[in-house]
Design a protein around this motif. Structure first.
Motif, PDB file in Angstrom:
ATOM      1  N   ILE A 131     -62.178  50.914  37.105  1.00  0.00           N
ATOM      2  CA  ILE A 131     -61.499  49.932  37.941  1.00  0.00           C
ATOM      3  C   ILE A 131     -60.575  50.720  38.861  1.00  0.00           C
ATOM      4  O   ILE A 131     -60.167  51.841  38.532  1.00  0.00           O
ATOM      5  N   ALA A 132     -60.288  50.170  40.034  1.00  0.00           N
ATOM      6  CA  ALA A 132     -59.457  50.874  41.012  1.00  0.00           C
ATOM      7  C   ALA A 132     -58.103  50.187  41.137  1.00  0.00           C
ATOM      8  O   ALA A 132     -58.013  48.954  41.094  1.00  0.00           O
ATOM      9  N   PHE A 133     -57.060  50.996  41.274  1.00  0.00           N
ATOM     10  CA  PHE A 133     -55.706  50.472  41.461  1.00  0.00           C
ATOM     11  C   PHE A 133     -55.114  51.156  42.682  1.00  0.00           C
ATOM     12  O   PHE A 133     -54.945  52.381  42.701  1.00  0.00           O
ATOM     13  N   ILE A 134     -54.848  50.361  43.721  1.00  0.00           N
ATOM     14  CA  ILE A 134     -54.259  50.902  44.956  1.00  0.00           C
ATOM     15  C   ILE A 134     -52.749  50.831  44.814  1.00  0.00           C
ATOM     16  O   ILE A 134     -52.154  49.755  44.835  1.00  0.00           O
ATOM     17  N   ASN A 135     -52.142  51.996  44.644  1.00  0.00           N
ATOM     18  CA  ASN A 135     -50.719  52.113  44.332  1.00  0.00           C
ATOM     19  C   ASN A 135     -49.900  52.357  45.612  1.00  0.00           C
ATOM     20  O   ASN A 135     -50.459  52.613  46.674  1.00  0.00           O
ATOM     21  N   LYS A 136     -48.601  52.250  45.474  1.00  0.00           N
ATOM     22  CA  LYS A 136     -47.649  52.541  46.556  1.00  0.00           C
ATOM     23  C   LYS A 136     -47.811  51.582  47.738  1.00  0.00           C
ATOM     24  O   LYS A 136     -47.722  51.983  48.906  1.00  0.00           O
ATOM     25  N   MET A 137     -48.051  50.297  47.416  1.00  0.00           N
ATOM     26  CA  MET A 137     -48.168  49.286  48.471  1.00  0.00           C
ATOM     27  C   MET A 137     -46.849  49.071  49.211  1.00  0.00           C
ATOM     28  O   MET A 137     -46.814  48.440  50.270  1.00  0.00           O
ATOM     29  N   ASP A 138     -45.762  49.601  48.664  1.00  0.00           N
ATOM     30  CA  ASP A 138     -44.452  49.434  49.297  1.00  0.00           C
ATOM     31  C   ASP A 138     -44.131  50.556  50.283  1.00  0.00           C
ATOM     32  O   ASP A 138     -43.101  50.530  50.938  1.00  0.00           O
ATOM     33  N   ARG A 139     -45.027  51.543  50.403  1.00  0.00           N
ATOM     34  CA  ARG A 139     -44.751  52.684  51.280  1.00  0.00           C
ATOM     35  C   ARG A 139     -45.094  52.384  52.733  1.00  0.00           C
ATOM     36  O   ARG A 139     -45.984  51.590  53.030  1.00  0.00           O
ATOM     37  N   LEU A 140     -44.392  53.058  53.639  1.00  0.00           N
ATOM     38  CA  LEU A 140     -44.663  52.925  55.065  1.00  0.00           C
ATOM     39  C   LEU A 140     -46.098  53.358  55.360  1.00  0.00           C
ATOM     40  O   LEU A 140     -46.515  54.444  54.957  1.00  0.00           O
ATOM     41  N   GLY A 141     -46.854  52.492  56.025  1.00  0.00           N
ATOM     42  CA  GLY A 141     -48.244  52.819  56.352  1.00  0.00           C
ATOM     43  C   GLY A 141     -49.245  52.313  55.332  1.00  0.00           C
ATOM     44  O   GLY A 141     -50.449  52.565  55.466  1.00  0.00           O
ATOM     45  N   ALA A 142     -48.794  51.591  54.297  1.00  0.00           N
ATOM     46  CA  ALA A 142     -49.702  51.067  53.270  1.00  0.00           C
ATOM     47  C   ALA A 142     -50.692  50.086  53.894  1.00  0.00           C
ATOM     48  O   ALA A 142     -50.308  49.210  54.670  1.00  0.00           O
ATOM     49  N   ASP A 143     -51.968  50.237  53.544  1.00  0.00           N
ATOM     50  CA  ASP A 143     -53.009  49.384  54.126  1.00  0.00           C
ATOM     51  C   ASP A 143     -54.079  49.128  53.070  1.00  0.00           C
ATOM     52  O   ASP A 143     -54.976  49.946  52.860  1.00  0.00           O
ATOM     53  N   PHE A 144     -53.984  47.999  52.398  1.00  0.00           N
ATOM     54  CA  PHE A 144     -54.893  47.656  51.299  1.00  0.00           C
ATOM     55  C   PHE A 144     -56.343  47.598  51.768  1.00  0.00           C
ATOM     56  O   PHE A 144     -57.230  48.194  51.162  1.00  0.00           O
ATOM     57  N   GLU A 145     -56.584  46.878  52.856  1.00  0.00           N
ATOM     58  CA  GLU A 145     -57.965  46.658  53.305  1.00  0.00           C
ATOM     59  C   GLU A 145     -58.653  47.955  53.716  1.00  0.00           C
ATOM     60  O   GLU A 145     -59.840  48.151  53.457  1.00  0.00           O
ATOM     61  N   SER A 146     -57.917  48.871  54.350  1.00  0.00           N
ATOM     62  CA  SER A 146     -58.542  50.122  54.787  1.00  0.00           C
ATOM     63  C   SER A 146     -58.894  51.006  53.593  1.00  0.00           C
ATOM     64  O   SER A 146     -59.897  51.719  53.609  1.00  0.00           O
ATOM     65  N   VAL A 147     -58.082  50.955  52.524  1.00  0.00           N
ATOM     66  CA  VAL A 147     -58.397  51.749  51.330  1.00  0.00           C
ATOM     67  C   VAL A 147     -59.624  51.165  50.627  1.00  0.00           C
ATOM     68  O   VAL A 147     -60.503  51.909  50.170  1.00  0.00           O
ATOM     69  N   VAL A 148     -59.714  49.829  50.545  1.00  0.00           N
ATOM     70  CA  VAL A 148     -60.907  49.198  49.956  1.00  0.00           C
ATOM     71  C   VAL A 148     -62.149  49.601  50.746  1.00  0.00           C
ATOM     72  O   VAL A 148     -63.189  49.950  50.178  1.00  0.00           O
ATOM     73  N   ALA A 149     -62.034  49.588  52.080  1.00  0.00           N
ATOM     74  CA  ALA A 149     -63.168  49.982  52.930  1.00  0.00           C
ATOM     75  C   ALA A 149     -63.542  51.439  52.694  1.00  0.00           C
ATOM     76  O   ALA A 149     -64.729  51.794  52.654  1.00  0.00           O
TER      77      ALA A 149
END
Length: 693
Positions: A131-149
Motif C-alpha cells: 500500500i502507498a502512503f503519500i507523506n508530508k502533505m503539509d510541506r510547501l509544494g505538496a501535490d497528491f495527484e501528481s505523486v499518484v500519477a
C-alpha cells in the motif's frame, strides 16, 4: 503453550522509501497511537525509538532495520523500519524477504525518487503486496495527484486512492475517506492527536464521488459481483469494498493510496486501519516452499503451529549484552526456548537459548515464536543470514537471500598492538551482521581491506569499530571494486605434468571459454564423454577455475561473467589426482583468458541530483566531465532534477563539490546500476598503478 495472537490477526509489514520520506517518523506515530510508547520521539532530536544506534541519532538517518511490535484493533503488527539510504540496501533486501506486506512511503513534494523506485522493484521481486502512503502533505509544494500519477507512470502500478486530502501545504486539514465517504479533520491545537469526523464539505463532494467511482471501478475488475453492482449503478457497502480491495491488493493487482502528514500526526491512524484491512496475514499468502538438501524435491510448509518447524534467519546483530542476536521469521511450526533445532543450511544441531519480541534495541523475553511471527533468538552461534532453522526429523532448506556485491573498498590499519588483536574479532562480528560488508587481507602489503556499498557504509563501519569495539584504525583512500572478464571466445588445451620422486602429477584438460551475460557470474558445463576424465575429478576442475577467478590475469581483480565448458582431456591411472586437475584447471584457465582477451569492468552508479534551476548547467557540465551520461532532466516546482549514470571512481568527494557548486542547496543520491567496461586508456593506467603498488 497457548498462542497470544490468532495467525489471521498478524501483519508482518515493512516501511520502505527514499531517504527522508519519513519512514521512521511514521513508525514512531504508529507506536504512539497503538500505546506501545507514551511519548513521541523525533528523528531530528535524535530521540526516535527506532533509530537506536548512536550514529543514527547523530545523523538523523536509519542505518539498520529495526523491528518492533504494535497492537491495533485486536491485531498484532510486526513492523520493520528499513533504511532509505542506498548504502544500506542489504537491510531492505533481507527485510522484504521475510515480510508479508509493505507500506511504500512517498514524499508529497519529491514523489517517486531514485531509492523509492529501487525498493519498489525489490518488493516486486519478492511479490510483496504493497500500500502507498503519500507523506508530508503539509510541506510547501505538496501535490497528491501528481505523486499518484507518478506512481502509475514511473512504477507501472495500478494506484487507487482510498482517501483524498483536504487542502495541501499549510492548508492541509485532514482527509476524505472514500470507503466510508466521510471527512476526517485533525485538531492542530492538539498536534493532530484529536480527530473529528464530519460530512464531506460541499466544495469536495463532486471530487469525492468521482474518486469513489474510480476506486469501485478498479476493484470491481477483480470481483464479478462488485462489477455487476457497479454496472447497475449500485454503490457496494463498506465490507464489500474492503474485502474486494484486500483481495486485489494481496494479488498485486491494486495499490491502495493514502496520505497524511506524519510529523503532525495526520493520517497515521487511517494508515494503521489500512494495514489491517488490506495487507495480508501469513494465512493469506501461498505456503512457503523449500527443498530437500539431498534430492532438491520441493517441500511445502503451511503457516500452522502443528506443522513441522521451518524458520529463516534474516538478520544477525552483535549485541554488547546478549552476544549474538539472530532475527528469525517462523513460517511453520513453533520455535521454543530450550529446544534443539537443526540448521539445515549448515547441517548443524543447535540449541535455542532465549527468545525475544523486539522493540528496536529493547527486548521482551517470550517462551515461543509461533507460525507467522518474527522475533530474535540467542544461542544460534553457528547461524548466518539466510540460514534455515527447522526440526531435525523434518529437514527443509528455504530459499536464501541474495545480496549485491560490494563496490568500494579501503585499507584499514590498526593503530596499536591491542587494536591489532581486537580488529579481527570486531570485523568478523560486523561481517556476520552485514552480508554486503566483506573483509579480506592483502598478502602483498599486509593490509586488511574492508569493502562495502559506498563511502557512508564504510564510514559507519569505521565509527562502529571505534565506539562499539574500542578499536582505533588508520584508513586508506577508498578504492573502487573493479572486476575483470574476457572479451572473446577461445578453445584452449592445457597439460599439467610434474614428475618428482614417487607419484607424479598428471592432468590434461580442453576447455571452451567465452563471455557470459553481465551479472550472471560463472557458468560451468561438463561435456566430457567416455570417461576421458574420471567423474570424481570434474568438481576439481571447476574448483580450479573458481580459484583462478579470484585474481584475474589482467590486473589482479576478481573475474566475473564467464562461460566455461570442459570439452575433453585425459588422466593417468597413477599420477592423476584431484589436486593435479585443480592445478591444471587454474593454470589452463588463466592461459585461456589471455588468449581470449581481457577487459576491466567498473561499477557505474545511477545518480540523481536535485538543486535550484539556476545550477542545472553547472551540474550537467560537472557530471559529463566525470564520464557521466545524462539520462533525463525535469523541473519540479523551483527545483531541477538531473538523472545520470556515472562511474563510481569519478564520484568520490562529489558531495563537497555539489555543495560548493550550489551554495549548499543541492543534494544527490546514487546507487549501483551495473558493471561496464573501462575505457582502454584508463584501464591501462589502473593496471600500471596496481603494478607500482
Amino acid at each position: 503453550m497457548p498462542r497470544s495472537t490468532d495467525t489471521s490477526r498478524i501483519r508482518n509489514v515493512g516501511l520502505t522509501a527514499h531517504i527522508d520520506a519519513g519512514k521512521t517518523t511514521v513508525t514512531e506515530r504508529i507506536l504512539y497511537f497503538s500505546g506501545r510508547t507514551h511519548r513521541l520521539g523525533e528523528v531530528h532530536d535524535g530521540e526516535a525509538k527506532m533509530d537506536w544506534m548512536e550514529q543514527e541519532q547523530e545523523r538523523g538517518i536509519t542505518i539498520t532495520s529495526a523491528a518492533t511490535t504494535a497492537y491495533w484493533k485486536d491485531h498484532r503488527i510486526n513492523i520493520i523500519d528499513t533504511p532509505g539510504h542506498v548504502d544500506f540496501t542489504a537491510e531492505v533486501e533481507r527485510s522484504l524477504r521475510v515480510l508479508d506486506g509493505t507500506v511504500a512511503l512517498f514524499c508529497a513534494v519529491g514523489g517517486v525518487q531514485t531509492q523509492s523506485e529501487k525498493v519498489w522493484r525489490q518488493a516486486e521481486k519478492y511479490r510483496v503486496p504493497r500500500i502507498a502512503f503519500i507523506n508530508k502533505m503539509d510541506r510547501l509544494g505538496a501535490d497528491f495527484e501528481s505523486v499518484v500519477a507518478a506512481i502509475r507512470e514511473e512504477l507501472g502500478a495500478n494506484a487507487v486512492p482510498v482517501v483524498l486530502p483536504i487542502g495541501a501545504e499549510d492548508a492541509f486539514e485532514g482527509i476524505i475517506d472514500l470507503v466510508d465517504m466521510k471527512a476526517v479533520y485533525y485538531d492542530d491545537d492538539g498536534k493532530g492527536v484529536s480527530i473529528r469526523e464530519e460530512a464531506i464539505p460541499e466544495p469536495f463532494l463532486e471530487q469525492a464521488h468521482a474518486a469513489q467511482e474510480v476506486m469501485i471501478e478498479r476493484i470491481s475488475e477483480q470481483d464479478d459481483r462488485l462489477m455487476e453492482k457497479f454496472l447497475e449503478g449500485e454503490t457496494p457497502g463498506r465490507d464489500e469494498c474492503v474485502a474486494a480491495m484486500r483481495t486485489a491488493t494481496i494479488a498485486g493487482d491494486v495499490i491502495p493510496v493514502l496520505c497524511g502528514a506524519a510529523f503532525k500526526n495526520k493520517g497515521v491512524r487511517r494508515l494503521m486501519d489500512a494495514i489491517i484491512d488490506y495487507l495480508p496475514s501469513p494465512l493469506d499468502l501461498p505456503p512457503i516452499i523449500g527443498t530437500q538438501s539431498e534430492s532438491d524435491a520441493d517441500i511445502v510448509r503451511h503457516p500452522k503451529d502443528d506443522s513441522p518447524l521451518a524458520a529463516l534467519a534474516f538478520k544477525i546483530q552483535a549485541d554488547r549484552h546478549m552476544g549474538k542476536l539472530t532475527y528469525v521469521r517462523v513460517y511453520s511450526g513453533v520455535l521454543e526456548s530450550g529446544k534443539v533445532v537443526y540448521n539445515s543450511t549448515r547441517e548443524k544441531r543447535q540449541r535455542i537459548g532465549r527468545l525475544f519480541e523486539m522493540h528496536a534495541d529493547d527486548r521482551q523475553a517470550i517462551d515461543a515464536l509461533y507460525a507467522g511471527e518474527v522475533g530474535a533468538v540467542v544461542g544460534l552461534g553457528d547461524t548466518s543470514t539466510g540460514d534455515t532453522i527447522c526440526s531435525e526429523e523434518h529437514p527443509v532448506v528455504l530459499e536464501s537471500i541474495e545480496f549485491p556485491a560490494p563496490v568500494i573498498g579501503m585499507a584499514v590499519t590498526p593503530e596499536s598492538r591491542t587494536d591489532r588483536d581486537n580488529l579481527q574479532k570486531a570485523l568478523i562480528r560486523l561481517a556476520e551482521e552485514d552480508p554486503t560488508f566483506t573483509v579480506a587481507s592483502n598478502e602483498e602489503t599486509g593490509d586488511v581491506v574492508i569493502s562495502g556499498m559506498g563511502e557512508l557504509h564504510l564510514e559507519i563501519i569505521i565509527d562502529r569499530l571505534k565506539r562499539e569495539f574500542n578499536v582505533n584504525t588508520t584508513v586508506g583512500v577508498p578504492q573502487v571494486a573493479y572486476r575483470e572478464t574476457v572479451v572473446g571466445s577461445v578453445e584452449h588445451e592445457y597439460k599439467h605434468i610434474k614428475q618428482t620422486g614417487g607419484h607424479g602429477q598428471y592432468a590434461h584438460i580442453k576447455i571452451q571459454l567465452e563471455p557470459a551475460e553481465p551479472g550472471s557470474g560463472l557458468h560451468f558445463k561438463n561435456s566430457v564423454v567416455g570417461g576421458r576424465i574420471p567423474r570424481e575429478y570434474i568438481p576439481a576442475v571447476e574448483r580450479g577455475v573458481v580459484d583462478a577467478m579470484k585474481e584475474g590475469p589482467y590486473a589482479g581483480f576478481p573475474m566475473v561473467d564467464l562461460w566455461v565448458e570442459l570439452l575433453d582431456g585425459s588422466s593417468h591411472d597413477v599420477d592423476s589426482s584431484e589436486m593435479a586437475f585443480r592445478t591444471c584447471a587454474s593454470r589452463g584457465f588463466r592461459e585461456a583468458c589471455r588468449k581470449a582477451g581481457l577487459q576491466l569492468l567498473e561499477p557505474v552508479m545511477s545518480v540523481e541530483v536535485t538543486a535550484p534551476e539556476e545550477h542545472t548547467g553547472a551540474i550537467t557540465g560537472s557530471l559529463c566531465g566525470k564520464r557521466g551520461k545524462i539520462l533525463d532532466m525535469e523541473t519540479r516546482g523551483k527545483a531541477s532534477i538531473t538523472r545520470a549514470r556515472v562511474p563510481l571512481s569519478e564520484m568520490f568527494g562529489y558531495s563537497s563539490e555539489l555543495r560548493n557548486m550550489t551554495s549548499g542547496r543541492g543534494e544527490f543520491t546514487m546507487h549501483f546500476e551495473h558493471y561496464e567496461a573501462v575505457p582502454y586508456s584508463i584501464a591501462e593506467e589502473i593496471v600500471e598503478s596496481r603494478k607500482k603498488a
